[in-house]
Write an enzyme that holds these catalytic residues in place. Sequence first.
Site, mmCIF file in Angstrom:
data_model
loop_
_atom_site.group_PDB
_atom_site.id
_atom_site.type_symbol
_atom_site.label_atom_id
_atom_site.label_comp_id
_atom_site.label_asym_id
_atom_site.label_seq_id
_atom_site.Cartn_x
_atom_site.Cartn_y
_atom_site.Cartn_z
ATOM 1 N N ASP A 50 -0.065 -0.053 -15.123
ATOM 2 C CA ASP A 50 -1.142 -0.554 -14.267
ATOM 3 C C ASP A 50 -1.453 -2.013 -14.596
ATOM 4 O OD1 ASP A 50 -3.110 -0.512 -12.291
ATOM 5 O OD2 ASP A 50 -4.673 0.107 -13.684
ATOM 6 N N ASN A 102 -0.089 -3.490 -9.062
ATOM 7 C CA ASN A 102 0.674 -2.517 -9.855
ATOM 8 C C ASN A 102 1.468 -1.550 -8.986
ATOM 9 O OD1 ASN A 102 -2.328 -1.650 -9.531
ATOM 10 N ND2 ASN A 102 -1.217 0.278 -9.731
ATOM 11 N N GLU A 144 -3.839 3.105 -6.513
ATOM 12 C CA GLU A 144 -4.016 4.406 -7.172
ATOM 13 C C GLU A 144 -4.105 5.559 -6.170
ATOM 14 O OE1 GLU A 144 -4.122 1.478 -9.714
ATOM 15 O OE2 GLU A 144 -5.728 1.552 -8.239
#
Length: 592
Positions: free
Chosen positions: A308, A266, A195
């Site tokens: 995700d 992810n 992220e």
Amino acid sequence: MIKTLSAALLGSVLVPALAAAAPLKTYSTVTQERLSNPEPENWLMAKGNYAGWSYTPLDQVNAGNVKSLRPVWSYSTGVTSGHEAPPIVNNGVMYVATPYNQVIAMDAKTGESVWRYKRDFPEGFSAFHYTNRGVALWGDKVYVAGLDCRLVALDAKTGKVAWEAEVCDWTQGAYITSAPVAVNGKIMIGPSGGEFGVRGFLKAFDAETGKEDWTFWAVPAPGQPGSETWPKEGRWKDAWKIGGGTMWMPGNYDAKNGVLYWGVGNGSPWLGDQRPGDNLYVASVVALNPADGTIKSHFQYHWNDSWDWAAMNAPTLIELDRDGKKVPAMISAQRNGYLYRLGRTDGGQISFLDARPFVKNTVFSSVDPKTGRPTYNQAGVPGTGRAGTYCPSVWGGKDWPYESFNPKTGMLYVPFNDNHCMTYEGKVQERVPGQWSAGVDITDIKLLIDKDVKYIGGIQAIDVNTNKEVWRDTYAKSWMWGSILSTATDLIFTGGTSDRMFRAYDAKSGKELWSFKTNSGIISPPISYAIDGKQYIAVVSGWGVDSALVQGIMADEHGWEKDIPQGGTVWVFAVDEERAPEKRAEAGSSTR
């Protein structure tokens, strides 16, 4: 994956480093032979064995006496936040990693402290959460990866630092929560941070010296195999540099054939339209040569990940019964809500066998029966400036907790979450090193739960040969955040629920046989070990991280209990012989 926000606001947390002056007098050296064939009385790695079974061959605790399980000792870790590391036990010594870069060594029979190690965080360090998922053992050392991207080798007897090595750069948003894996004198570890625009990788270090041996990049650079699945020109031509694919959970290892299997996380940012293409090796399992890190093969669960749905857990290595023969295979309940069976050869070639949903998935309109490649329902694909609603949510059909395979029952036990969905709309976020850059504002992400839903969390028992569900148990007022331990006596143990219970079930029927309320919720994997012929069941209680975040959402929007107590405690149980059924029967007959 969404992380808890409260920890990010703490800023730099400084913890003094120390090692108690109570070293072990003896220590059983951990060799490759022991790791490849672990003794039943020990628990030498995160999932108990290289195959990832989370299974114990010990048979003293059974359905007849499990109700007589009692705590024999407990130990407070001294810290809060989510405790996600299993205890690791080597011939009477237990090692527990905790949040905030701490490792505690204890006498596994009595709970007496042997030594404690804590690592200072560098000035300016902060993270979304401060958890750790365990240690690795090799030789006479204990290996732990720090949140601040350092791999540390500790003397197993004293807790003193033998060496340190830099794995990643925390100033760029990378951090480490994974347990390392030890194979043939190499310690392998990968970072979190998708992220934050981190390009994922796996590194191997020499167990004796700490020297870096090799690096496998989960997102290939231009010209490398797999790079053709990333954009080569235009606005997104440099997407591979920040493409995600972090490798933040320990892999599994085929010791017989020398093949390492690792799960890849992810894509980054979350929006697939900002990195057009299949995006290898995001959301995949990769087969690697542990000697040099070269890739042998891969299987991608879903292409151009936009949800995700990290594939961070490597598949469990099993054998399927086919016409009286044992066929090497792998099985995995993935975050995307599908259960996969994959073939594997001695040389590490992966093939697709079949896949089916084990929870509701509204994104896959079909899955190719030959290749396993899904076709998407476009309404469920979030994009840049385009909202998408999809099920399951980012926490998936199964989040990071470990499933368990029992070779006696032939079943895979899956901790699952169903009936939860998510919606968000993406945008272009300029990457700033060390800052959130998932392409979506956290405040714009909406978890969707039908108010009339009868359950979310539960356990599924699946026959690996037929791929059919045998039984399930569900929780009306809790998600499931716990890993599962199965036993040779057809029991399973697990926590994971917000009621703070540690439970035992009949592994064949799903009937609950025993429970114990701990100080906090359990998100750590249970284990089993034996000392002097006595079997123990151990687990670390300590609620936090995603379980606490989601619990807060459920409390605010659905009236669930909000304040689940936090604080880490190691709990160790054994059968109370005086209360066991056979003892009670003897006592009854003697008084007649």
